[in-house]
Structure formats: C-alpha cells, structure tokens
Design a protein around this motif. Structure first.
Motif, short mmCIF file in Angstrom:
data_model
loop_
_atom_site.label_atom_id
_atom_site.label_comp_id
_atom_site.label_asym_id
_atom_site.label_seq_id
_atom_site.Cartn_x
_atom_site.Cartn_y
_atom_site.Cartn_z
N GLY A 187 18.17 2.13 12.57
CA GLY A 187 18.17 1.64 11.20
C GLY A 187 16.81 1.50 10.57
N LYS A 188 15.77 2.05 11.18
CA LYS A 188 14.41 1.82 10.69
C LYS A 188 13.80 3.00 9.94
N THR A 189 14.39 4.19 10.09
CA THR A 189 13.82 5.38 9.47
C THR A 189 14.90 6.12 8.70
N MET A 190 14.56 6.60 7.51
CA MET A 190 15.49 7.35 6.68
C MET A 190 14.89 8.71 6.35
N TYR A 191 15.72 9.74 6.42
CA TYR A 191 15.38 11.07 5.90
C TYR A 191 16.26 11.31 4.69
N PHE A 192 15.68 11.76 3.60
CA PHE A 192 16.47 11.93 2.38
C PHE A 192 15.98 13.12 1.57
N SER A 193 16.89 13.67 0.78
CA SER A 193 16.56 14.79 -0.11
C SER A 193 16.07 14.24 -1.44
N ARG A 194 15.14 14.96 -2.04
CA ARG A 194 14.63 14.61 -3.37
C ARG A 194 14.01 15.86 -3.97
N ILE A 196 8.02 20.53 7.05
CA ILE A 196 9.05 21.57 6.98
C ILE A 196 9.30 22.00 5.53
N ASN A 197 8.71 21.28 4.56
CA ASN A 197 8.94 21.55 3.15
C ASN A 197 8.02 22.63 2.62
N GLY A 198 8.35 23.15 1.45
CA GLY A 198 7.50 24.11 0.75
C GLY A 198 7.75 24.01 -0.74
N ASP A 199 6.78 24.41 -1.53
CA ASP A 199 6.94 24.30 -2.99
C ASP A 199 7.83 25.40 -3.56
N ASN A 200 7.93 26.54 -2.86
CA ASN A 200 8.62 27.70 -3.42
C ASN A 200 10.01 27.93 -2.84
N PHE A 201 10.52 26.98 -2.11
CA PHE A 201 11.90 27.04 -1.61
C PHE A 201 12.40 25.61 -1.44
N SER A 202 13.70 25.48 -1.29
CA SER A 202 14.29 24.15 -1.15
C SER A 202 14.57 23.82 0.30
N TRP A 248 13.08 0.18 1.54
CA TRP A 248 12.72 1.51 2.04
C TRP A 248 11.46 1.98 1.31
N THR A 249 10.42 2.19 2.09
CA THR A 249 9.12 2.50 1.48
C THR A 249 8.33 3.46 2.37
N ASN A 250 7.05 3.62 2.09
CA ASN A 250 6.18 4.55 2.83
C ASN A 250 6.75 5.97 2.82
N ILE A 251 6.97 6.49 1.64
CA ILE A 251 7.55 7.82 1.48
C ILE A 251 6.59 8.88 2.00
N GLU A 252 7.11 9.75 2.86
CA GLU A 252 6.26 10.75 3.52
C GLU A 252 6.83 12.15 3.31
N ASP A 253 6.03 13.02 2.75
CA ASP A 253 6.39 14.44 2.65
C ASP A 253 6.32 15.06 4.04
N LEU A 254 7.23 15.98 4.34
CA LEU A 254 7.30 16.54 5.69
C LEU A 254 6.81 17.99 5.73
N LEU A 256 11.09 26.39 -11.05
CA LEU A 256 12.08 25.40 -10.67
C LEU A 256 11.45 24.30 -9.83
N THR A 257 12.00 23.10 -9.98
CA THR A 257 11.57 22.01 -9.11
C THR A 257 12.50 22.01 -7.90
N ASN A 258 12.04 22.51 -6.78
CA ASN A 258 12.86 22.65 -5.58
C ASN A 258 13.07 21.29 -4.90
N MET A 259 13.94 21.31 -3.91
CA MET A 259 14.25 20.10 -3.14
C MET A 259 13.38 20.02 -1.89
N LYS A 260 13.09 18.80 -1.49
CA LYS A 260 12.37 18.54 -0.25
C LYS A 260 13.07 17.42 0.52
N ILE A 261 12.77 17.35 1.81
CA ILE A 261 13.22 16.22 2.63
C ILE A 261 12.02 15.31 2.86
#
Length: 638
Positions: free
Chosen positions: A230-237, A275-281, A267-273, A252-257
């Motif tokens: 219950g301490k870590t969340m992964y989410f789409s945005r 595995i993400n990229g700007d040109n794909f979701s 829920w805080t300390n948002i971290e980009d991962l 287009l504004t693609n999706m990231k996890i």
C-alpha cells in the motif's frame, strides 16, 4: 490404553489424517483451477487420481485442464473416461466431442455431439465448424461469470476499478460539483481523475472522493495500481509533470506511467519512469503478485502493431530493467491493452485483434509446462459484448472483480461492472459406523432432488468419503446405504449461499442392522487364576458364537487369541494361554463348528495386558481377571 486399542487408535488416526490430507489437496487443486493455473492444477488432480481419491471428480477436472492447456490429445484421453462414469453431466459429452474435433477425429466427434443433443443438449450450428478453436468452444459452453450491481457509476466515463485493502480505486470523468470544468476536446467530457471509495458502497461518489495528494492533474489521470504493502502507486497520466505539458512529434500529448509514494495519507513524490517516451504512449500499469514485474500497454516502435503489452522487472532499489514485449501469442497487429495479473500469475487483457464478440474483448491467457504463454481464451458473455469491454481485474479470492464496458444499458459512456464467478459447488462427507466410529467404505450414496427424484449416486472410498457436484439454489436429500447397516439420510439446501462457498458437508452415521449388532456383542470369555477350563459363564458366551456361526453367519471365519495375567513365570504363562486357546477351540468344535472356520487358536501369555497390572504392580483381583481372557477376531464375514 492397552496395546491393541493403541494400535486401533493409531490406525484410525492415520486413516483420518490421510483423508484430511487428500481433501486439502483437492481444495488446492480446485483453487488453482479457478485461478486459471491449469498446469499446477493438473499435477494435483493427477495425484488425486493416483491415490484413488474422489477419482471421478478429479478425472473430470483433469480433462478440463488439458482442454484449457490446448492439449486435445490428453483432454480426449480423460474425457473418454469421464463419459463412461455413471450419471455424468451431459456437458461432458459435448466437451469430449470438442476434444476429438481438436484431434481432427471428426466422425467420432459427431457421434458424441449427437449423443449430447439426444440427451437434451443445445448446440449452436456454428459451434462445430472445423476452424473454430475447440478451447474457446468448450470454455464458452457454460456461463462462467455473473454480473453484480455497481452503484457508483456516473453519466460520464468510469473504468479501471480494482480493490485494495477494502477500497475500490477507479478512474472517472465525473468532475461535477466544481465551479470550472475543463473538458477534453475529444469527447467533450471532463478529464479523467482517480477516485476511491469503500468496497460495497451504496452512496453517490462525487468530487470529494478524489484520491488525496498529487495524483490528479488538469489532464487525464488513471487508471492506477498499488503495491501490496500500500505504499507505492503506479498510474497513467498525460505527459504532464511539474505543471509542464509535453507534446510528441505528431502534436499529441501522449500517456505516461508515473510512480508515487504514500506519505501521511497523501500520494506524492511523483516520479517519471524510464519506460516512458515523449513520442509514444505508455499506460495501464499492472503489478504481479510480489510487485517484482510491471506490465503495461504501449504503442512504442518495434511492436506487433497498434498497441502491445510489455513487461519490465522492478528491482529492489526501484529501478526498472529488462523491458520486453510479452510476445505474439498475446499481441496482434491490432490493439491490446489493459493488462491485469491475478494471484496465480495469469495475464488478462483486452484486445480487438483476437477473435471476439465485438470491439474490444477481454481475454485470459494459458501457460504451458515451461511457464510460457501458449494460448488465449475469450472470457465469453456476459463479460464480453458486441461493444468495448476492458479494464478487467480479479480480487485475490479468484471469484470476484470488475471490468468496464460501453455496452447498451449502462448509465454513462463507459461503466464499471462487478462480476462473480460461480465455482463448482459440491456436497461432501464421511460415512461412519455409529458403534465403532470407523469409516464405512463402499457405502452407496444416493442424491435426490426436492421432488425425491434420484439425480446422482456413487460409492464411498476406503476412508468412507464421498463428494458429488451439485447445483446452486436447490433443495436436496442424500442417503447413505450399506447392506450391513440401516440407511441414514440428510436434507440440505444450496439456496442463498455465498459465492465463495464451494462445499456443503453432510456426514452420515450408519447403525449396524440387528444381526451385526449381535456380532458386536460377542463377549470376551474369562478364566480363573491358573486354570484353563471353560467356566459356566464362558460357556454361555461360546454358545452365542456357535449360534451366530451356524445360523446367522454360516460363512463366518474367526481367530482365537488367549491371554493370562502377569503373575507367574513368562514361559509358564505362555503354555497356560495356549491351553486356554485349545480349550476354547475344542469347545467350539464339540458344538459343531468345523475346524476350517477357525483359522488360528493362539496363546500370547502375559504379553498383551489390557491394563497396568504388570509384574510387581499391586492390583486388585478383578483387574487381574481382565487379563485372563480369550478374544475372538472375525477374519471373514461372508
């Protein structure tokens, strides 16, 4: 406790322990089966068959396992045994026919299909076209899932529901109750946010139920998944972090996890991962049972087409490495997404590239012996429809969960649906002798419906155990019979049971019929101190034995065992006990019992005392008397 009783107790304990062990093994097999873990389940069912424990049921389950493992050869091997069982449900005629078709034995398959139809089964005319996957046909032959009400849907889009620690997390565009609504230009609905409510809530869920912290932004957020602690969340945005929106090459504004941590209830300390990229979701995060792997959807370059499902390892320090595509058994040239991993490691996902009922359908995967995914199964109706069906989740019990759909009849554009799987229900029990509490093997168990119509029967195993599959929402009577006992019965109901309940227990207690009671009353005979002559009271008991052997049980064979008390020398007592055995034997023979019906007449001296009156112990005479005895053991009844 004397040695004989001790041994008897040990034997009974061993039998009981064995029975409980096998029962536990069967429950484990059924649990694995219900959670799509067919390889593991098949191994346990094979063990049950080898141990001859509830063999008919285990054979049925094993045949189904091989069906789901896309092994028609082994499936037909076991279905062939199943269809020979007494009172087998006609559904297995259909399954057998399908497995034969999977081996291209079309003529033989048609024979069993006809038998299924002649028995009242209904077959879709398209079910047996030769190019249809036989697994899907068998799986879809009987409804597996049933829908439950969800009371927190809105007139907007709702999806992505999953349970964690008594809460339901879901994604919705219901952003009502605020003064300014930001609308998504694509569908003129508010942007998606993440909400949380109590499991089973009946109240309206509004903007006050938005998840606390920094998860929700001014753009799309969700769905989410949470680690087991219950301490870590992964989410789409949308590609929006630290108030900065980033568009891809196509504008287009693609999706990231993103990853967030829970601190002081927020829920805080948002971290980009990475595995993400700007040109794909990259979106639709899902975790395996130990949070060591992250599954997700992406349309990144290098896939099979559309969007694919990928997996990446999560290392203890939180780094993500070893990213790979899950392969072309799952991924097609079209769109796959919304992965979910249940507690048995089974991957579920949505796709419009596999054969389905409409647009996006929900599928489960099947792993082979090597752990690799070898096939996919359409979950069938009512989970799937002619519209989009997606965001499937399953609770740890393997029975309940959620999915979303935009099918007709919902409240909004996408609605959340709860489901429950109805596992096989069975009645089970142990048939026991009412006098000695021993299990009664080979008892005939007959099951009747509420109209007293016989619907099933079987025999108990060597442990007196039985198990019969039954339907829900019905009344039953079960009767136990054995020719040496008086019948016993129980009435029970399967109405109004919890979905998770898979077993109803109905133990039966059989009282011996009268002539067997007489046999149980064969009394031990006793001797005077240092004597081996037959006393008057002993002669009366021996006459009872003669009567039983001549009149009630003309084929009964017995064994004679004689004993002494502890007083006197060991060698002398050995001879005295032999004399007592001989005297007993001679008496019975003199009354007309043929010698062939007495297999042995032995003396055991003082070696088998019934109490603690050993040499040197100060015992009363009546205690010593209990050891000066002859006992009768029935070797054969008929």
């Amino acid at each position: 406790m004397n040695i004989k009783n001790y041994i008897l107790v040990c034997i009974i304990f061993t039998i009981s322990f064995s029975a409980f062990s096998q029962q536990g093994k069967q429950k484990r097999a059924d649990t694995l089966f219900n959670k799509f873990s067919f390889v593991k389940a098949s191994k346990v069912y094979r063990e049950l068959i080898q141990n001859n424990y509830n063999k008919d049921y285990a054979t049925r389950q094993l045949a189904d396992c091989y069906t789901y493992l896309r092994d028609p050869k082994n499936a037909s091997r076991y279905y062939k045994k199943v269809v020979q069982q007494k009172n087998v449900p006609i559904q297995y005629y259909y399954n057998y026919a399908q497995s034969l078709r999977g081996m291209k034995k079309y003529k033989e398959s048609q024979v069993w299909l006809k038998r299924y139809k002649d028995s009242g089964g209904v077959v879709n005319t398209n079910d047996f076209s030769k190019d249809v996957n036989f697994i899907t046909s068998v799986f879809g032959a009987k409804q597996q899932y049933f829908l439950d009400k969800v009371r927190f849907n809105s007139k907007y889009s709702d999806f992505g529901a999953f349970e964690h620690d008594g809460k339901v997390y879901f994604t919705s565009s219901r952003d009502e109750g605020v003064s300014i609504k930001r609308l998504y230009g694509w569908n003129e609905q508010p942007f998606l946010d993440v909400y949380v409510t109590d499991v089973g809530t009946r109240k309206n869920v509004d903007h006050t139920a938005k998840i606390k912290g920094d998860i929700n932004s001014i753009y799309h957020d969700g769905p989410v998944t949470i680690t087991k602690d219950g301490k870590t969340m992964y989410f789409s945005r949308n590609n929006f972090n630290k108030d900065l929106e980033t568009k891809g090459k196509k504008g287009l504004t693609n999706m990231k996890i993103y990853r967030a941590t829970l601190q002081n209830g927020l829920w805080t300390n948002i971290e980009d991962l990475p595995i993400n990229g700007d040109n794909f979701s990259t979106q639709h995060a899902a975790l395996n049972i130990d949070d060591s792997k992250l599954y997700f959807t992406s349309d990144r370059p290098g896939g099979f087409g559309g969007s694919d499902i990928y997996v990446v390892n999560i290392y203890p320090d939180g780094t993500l490495r070893d990213l790979k595509n899950v392969g072309n058994v799952v991924n097609t040239e079209n769109a796959e997404g919304f992965p979910f991993i249940n507690n048995e490691g089974v991957l579920f996902f949505s796709s419009d590239g596999h054969t389905g009922l409409g647009l996006l359908d929900i599928f489960g995967t099947i792993k082979g012996e090597n752990g690799n995914i070898e096939n996919v199964i359409n979950l069938g109706v009512p989970v799937n429809s002619s519209k989009d069906d997606f965001s499937f989740s399953m609770n740890p019990n393997g029975i309940t969960g959620y999915f979303a759909s935009n099918r007709a009849g919902g409240r909004g554009s996408d609605d959340i649906y709860a489901y429950h799987r109805v596992p096989i229900l069975h009645v089970e029990g142990v048939v026991t002798d009412a006098i000695n509490t021993n299990p009664v093997a080979n008892s005939v168990i007959t099951l009747f419906d509420e109209n007293n119509k016989q619907i099933a029967y079987m025999e108990t195993d060597e442990n007196g155990y039985y198990q019969i599959n039954i339907d829900r929402n019905k009344d039953y009577k079960i009767v136990g019979s054995q020719k040496k006992y008086i019948d016993d019965y129980r009435t029970f109901t399967s109405k109004n049971l919890q979905t998770e309940l898979t077993t109803i227990t109905a133990n039966l207690l059989l009282n011996p019929v009268q002539d067997v009671v007489k046999l149980a009353e064969l009394n031990t005979i006793y001797f005077d101190y240092d004597k081996h002559n037959i006393r008057e009271d002993a002669a009366l008991e021996l006459d009872k034995i003669v009567s039983l052997m001549q009149n009630d049980y003309p084929d009964m064979i017995i064994r004679i065992e004689s004993h002494t008390d502890s007083r006197g020398a060991l060698s002398y007592n050995d001879k005295l006990s032999i004399d007592r055995a001989n005297a007993t034997y001679d008496y019975l023979i003199s009354k007309g019992i043929t010698p062939a019906r007495i297999t042995e007449h032995e003396g055991f001296g003082e070696r088998r005392l019934t109490n603690g009156c050993e040499d040197g112990e100060n015992c009363e005479e009546e205690d010593h008397q209990l050891n000066r005895r002859t006992q009768f053991i029935v070797v054969k009844m008929e």
